[in-house]
Design a protein around this motif. Structure first.
Motif, PDB file in Angstrom:
ATOM      1  N   GLY A  71     -29.355  44.723  21.125  1.00 20.39           N
ATOM      2  CA  GLY A  71     -30.415  45.612  21.603  1.00 20.39           C
ATOM      3  C   GLY A  71     -31.478  45.858  20.553  1.00 20.39           C
ATOM      4  N   ALA A  72     -31.070  45.879  19.285  1.00 20.49           N
ATOM      5  CA  ALA A  72     -32.013  46.110  18.181  1.00 20.49           C
ATOM      6  C   ALA A  72     -33.044  44.991  18.090  1.00 20.49           C
ATOM      7  CB  ALA A  72     -31.261  46.245  16.863  1.00 20.49           C
ATOM      8  N   ALA A 120     -25.147  46.741  20.385  1.00 17.81           N
ATOM      9  CA  ALA A 120     -26.212  47.505  19.725  1.00 17.81           C
ATOM     10  C   ALA A 120     -27.101  46.589  18.889  1.00 17.81           C
ATOM     11  CB  ALA A 120     -25.619  48.604  18.853  1.00 17.81           C
ATOM     12  N   PHE A 163     -35.633  46.011  20.820  1.00 15.08           N
ATOM     13  CA  PHE A 163     -35.857  47.420  21.135  1.00 15.08           C
ATOM     14  C   PHE A 163     -37.327  47.818  21.111  1.00 15.08           C
ATOM     15  CE2 PHE A 163     -35.644  52.036  19.881  1.00 15.08           C
ATOM     16  CZ  PHE A 163     -35.241  52.495  21.113  1.00 15.08           C
ATOM     17  N   TRP A 188     -39.635  57.130  19.972  1.00 17.29           N
ATOM     18  CA  TRP A 188     -38.432  56.325  20.127  1.00 17.29           C
ATOM     19  C   TRP A 188     -37.273  57.078  19.497  1.00 17.29           C
ATOM     20  CZ3 TRP A 188     -39.440  51.331  22.135  1.00 17.29           C
ATOM     21  CH2 TRP A 188     -40.756  50.870  22.038  1.00 17.29           C
ATOM     22  N   VAL A 211     -33.165  56.360  17.740  1.00 12.37           N
ATOM     23  CA  VAL A 211     -32.047  55.488  17.364  1.00 12.37           C
ATOM     24  C   VAL A 211     -30.913  56.405  16.946  1.00 12.37           C
ATOM     25  CG1 VAL A 211     -31.197  53.683  15.814  1.00 12.37           C
ATOM     26  CG2 VAL A 211     -33.598  53.657  16.549  1.00 12.37           C
ATOM     27  N   LEU A 227     -32.067  53.716  21.296  1.00  8.77           N
ATOM     28  CA  LEU A 227     -31.145  52.637  20.979  1.00  8.77           C
ATOM     29  C   LEU A 227     -29.843  53.272  20.522  1.00  8.77           C
ATOM     30  CD1 LEU A 227     -30.522  49.617  20.473  1.00  8.77           C
ATOM     31  CD2 LEU A 227     -31.576  49.895  18.210  1.00  8.77           C
ATOM     32  N   ALA A 259     -33.420  47.148  13.832  1.00  8.73           N
ATOM     33  CA  ALA A 259     -34.503  47.101  14.827  1.00  8.73           C
ATOM     34  C   ALA A 259     -35.846  46.921  14.142  1.00  8.73           C
ATOM     35  CB  ALA A 259     -34.491  48.370  15.680  1.00  8.73           C
TER      36      ALA A 259
END
Length: 195
Positions: free
Chosen positions: A176-177, A173, A180, A122, A124, A157, A25
């Motif tokens: 999404g990174a 995933a 993100f 955030w 992760v 995430l 990310a």
């Protein structure tokens, strides 16, 4: 204020799935955004002692792990908690870091809560379950911490992985990174607050 990301690594092992996903990310961030990575296993915080009603709080001495982490936290516009799902919540390293926030709230001259307000938190995390609902306690911990501090919350995430490197096989995933950290995160709200 120029954006500056602080990645707080909370795993007890290096290069674990959560860290690998966070690094994917972070690769998407523009080059002009500063990144600082702080590994809590390599630079552990001493146990937090709650002195709320017993004594005055003093600022952690410069050069100590609590002092370095406080300075990094205050300098960040975005704090990324990178923690595997341990017993359905954050790791003990991350929990200790968040406990330190309680002391920093009461440290004279910092105005920690006002300083953190409007900044973004955030998360992760990697977990062995394919049912991501089991990470709801971790997500709630981060969301509610952000809400209490008046921060924005960019969400968590989530990636799947148990053995080291497994998350790199999680196509969802990794997709999404890529996005993100894009966009503006909303102001965090407690679950009981109405829209």
């Amino acid at each position: 204020m120029t954006r500056r990301f602080l990645f707080v690594l909370g795993s007890s092992r290096s290069d674990g799935n959560s860290e690998l996903l966070a690094r994917r990310a972070a690769e998407q961030l523009p080059d002009d955004i500063e990144q600082q990575w702080f590994n809590l296993a390599e630079q552990p915080l001493p146990d937090f002692v709650d002195l709320r009603r017993d004594s005055d709080h003093v600022r952690a001495p410069a050069g100590t792990v609590p002092g370095l982490l406080l300075d990094a936290t205050l300098a960040a516009t975005d704090i990324v908690i990178v923690s595997p799902l341990y017993w359905y919540s954050v790791s003990s390293h991350v929990k200790r870091y968040l406990d330190y926030w309680s002391g920093w709230l009461r440290t004279p001259g910092i105005d920690f809560k006002a300083t953190m307000a409007g900044r973004t938190l955030w998360g992760v995390t990697a977990l062995a379950h394919e049912e991501f609902e089991v990470a709801d306690p971790l997500v709630g911990t981060l969301n509610n911490s952000a809400a209490y501090m008046g921060m924005r919350f960019g969400g968590v995430l989530l990636g799947n992985g148990s053995r080291r490197g497994d998350v790199l096989n999680d196509a969802e995933a990794l997709a999404g990174a890529k996005t993100f950290f894009a966009g503006e995160a909303p102001l965090a709200r407690f679950p009981y607050e109405s829209d």
